[in-house]
Scaffold this motif. Structure first.
Motif, PDB file in Angstrom:
ATOM      1  N   UNK A   1       0.871  -1.175   0.000  1.00 33.43           N
ATOM      2  CA  UNK A   1       0.000   0.000   0.000  1.00 33.43           C
ATOM      3  C   UNK A   1       0.907   1.223   0.000  1.00 33.43           C
ATOM      4  N   UNK A   2       1.171   1.754  -1.209  1.00 37.16           N
ATOM      5  CA  UNK A   2       2.134   2.848  -1.347  1.00 37.16           C
ATOM      6  C   UNK A   2       3.467   2.484  -0.678  1.00 37.16           C
ATOM      7  N   UNK A   3       3.851   1.232  -0.837  1.00 41.83           N
ATOM      8  CA  UNK A   3       5.087   0.651  -0.306  1.00 41.83           C
ATOM      9  C   UNK A   3       5.073   0.460   1.211  1.00 41.83           C
ATOM     10  N   UNK A   4       3.937   0.629   1.854  1.00 36.95           N
ATOM     11  CA  UNK A   4       3.774   0.174   3.234  1.00 36.95           C
ATOM     12  C   UNK A   4       3.327  -1.290   3.197  1.00 36.95           C
ATOM     13  N   UNK A   5       3.648  -2.044   4.257  1.00 33.80           N
ATOM     14  CA  UNK A   5       3.269  -3.462   4.356  1.00 33.80           C
ATOM     15  C   UNK A   5       3.692  -4.219   3.094  1.00 33.80           C
ATOM     16  N   UNK A   6       4.946  -4.077   2.750  1.00 34.66           N
ATOM     17  CA  UNK A   6       5.505  -4.592   1.498  1.00 34.66           C
ATOM     18  C   UNK A   6       5.808  -6.091   1.602  1.00 34.66           C
ATOM     19  N   UNK A   7       5.197  -6.873   0.715  1.00 39.08           N
ATOM     20  CA  UNK A   7       5.394  -8.330   0.683  1.00 39.08           C
ATOM     21  C   UNK A   7       5.614  -8.779  -0.754  1.00 39.08           C
TER      22      UNK A   7
END
Length: 378
Positions: free
Chosen positions: A136-142
């Motif tokens: 999410x916009x490079x948050x919580x990146x998996x």
């Protein structure tokens, strides 16, 4: 309010245009008639009251501009690097030692995408399969790899969404990891060849849960866990060597994977994400190809041109720029982790002023990838 703004505009226009008006009057037959008016206006413009009015107008205009900018930031969250996304509530894995964002090896693609939505990018990796990047916009990146049955056989993150039955998480010390998991591997077998793992590397590889688990440490954060990669044994064993045969799709995959990794780690440090730049990517790719073809590894090419020379030669104009190089690593993940543990390269990755990034990859005759990252700001 509208009348007040109109009054301000008229006064401001008078201030700007009065010298021109005065010149036109002096050149006409009306000079004597307007002489006194001109003197009165000039006196007014120089008065303390008028200077106060000018300062008031300036402050109002500046305030209006700030309000407009703030409203744009609210309407377009991407324009601000202070965007906050809630961290998911993590639960302990049920069937494995580790999970990432509550995803485990063996889960199905349907389950993953019910939790994470559609991938933001799908790109070829060094295993001949594909990384699916969720964020999410490079948050919580998996990043996730699926097999032909759409089951998870690969996972990676460099963010604080790691959960473990052993209590290992983002920020756990290297010493604690080894106390819980035992001694890491010192070799990995590929066919009849044993590949030695550098004992001084900033990562450990463990074999458990029918998977190879690589835990990366950040020596600039007291040798604590900052990233983890989990690859199922079937996927790792199917890979014949450490380096994969080069092709166009793999080159593009490695380039975009390194770009995503860079933005994900910038989010960890509260920095704005970078914009992909095709133009500078070509500059980066040409330098990687030059190094691969001519067997050298340096920021200055064989013609004596620096990164800044090469950017200017390609008509790229910048106020600030930086370059990172990597060679010898067999994937973008290992290349990126190595750069983050090198202070100068890390500084470029975490430079708050940079706005754009292009990544160029090229392979030598032995399929070893050369990476060039070119950062810049306009």
């Amino acid at each position: 309010m509208k009348r007040f703004l109109l009054f301000i505009i008229i006064i401001f226009s008078l201030i700007i245009s009065w010298p021109f008006i005065e010149k036109q009057i002096n050149g006409s037959g009306l000079a004597s008639i307007f002489s006194k008016a001109s003197h009165d206006v000039s006196t007014f413009l120089k008065s303390d009251e008028m200077q106060d009015a000018v300062r008031l107008i300036n402050s109002i205009v500046i305030g209006m501009v700030e309000q407009i900018e703030n409203s744009i930031d609210k309407e377009n969250p991407e324009s601000s690097h202070s965007i906050e996304i809630d961290k998911p509530t993590l639960t302990l894995p049920e069937d494995n030692t580790f999970s990432i964002h509550n995803i485990e090896i063996g889960e199905t693609k349907d389950v993953v995408e019910q939790k994470l939505g559609d991938p933001k990018r799908v790109s070829l990796n060094e295993y001949g399969s594909k990384w699916h990047a969720y964020h999410e916009e490079y948050h919580n990146f998996v990043k996730v790899i699926y097999n032909q049955n759409n089951q998870v056989i690969g996972l990676y993150t460099n963010q604080d969404i790691i959960s473990s039955t052993e209590g290992i998480e983002w920020g756990t010390s290297k010493q604690s990891v080894r106390e819980h998991l035992g001694s890491p591997l010192d070799t990995i077998q590929k066919g009849f060849v044993y590949y030695q793992i550098d004992k001084d590397a900033d990562y450990d590889i463990f074999q458990l849960d029918d998977s190879f688990i690589t835990i990366f440490y950040d020596k600039h954060m007291n040798n604590t866990v900052t990233s983890i990669q989990i690859i199922h044994e079937d996927l790792e064993n199917a890979k014949e060597g450490f380096y994969t045969e080069a092709n166009v799709q793999l080159r593009e995959g490695l380039e975009h994977q390194m770009f995503d990794l860079t933005n994900a780690v910038r989010r960890n440090h509260g920095l704005p994400i970078l914009t992909w730049d095709e133009h500078v990517k070509e500059t980066a790719r040409k330098h990687s190809l030059d190094m691969a073809d001519n067997s050298y590894f340096d920021h200055t090419n064989l013609e004596g041109k620096s990164p800044f020379d090469r950017l200017k030669e390609d008509d790229l104009f910048f106020t600030a720029a930086g370059e990172n190089l990597a060679y010898g690593q067999f994937s973008s993940i290992f290349a990126h982790e190595g750069l983050m543990n090198s202070l100068g390269h890390r500084k470029n990755i975490l430079q708050s002023d940079f706005e754009y990034l292009g990544v160029g990859v090229a392979f030598n005759s032995e399929n070893h990838p050369y990476y060039t990252q070119n950062f810049y700001a306009k």
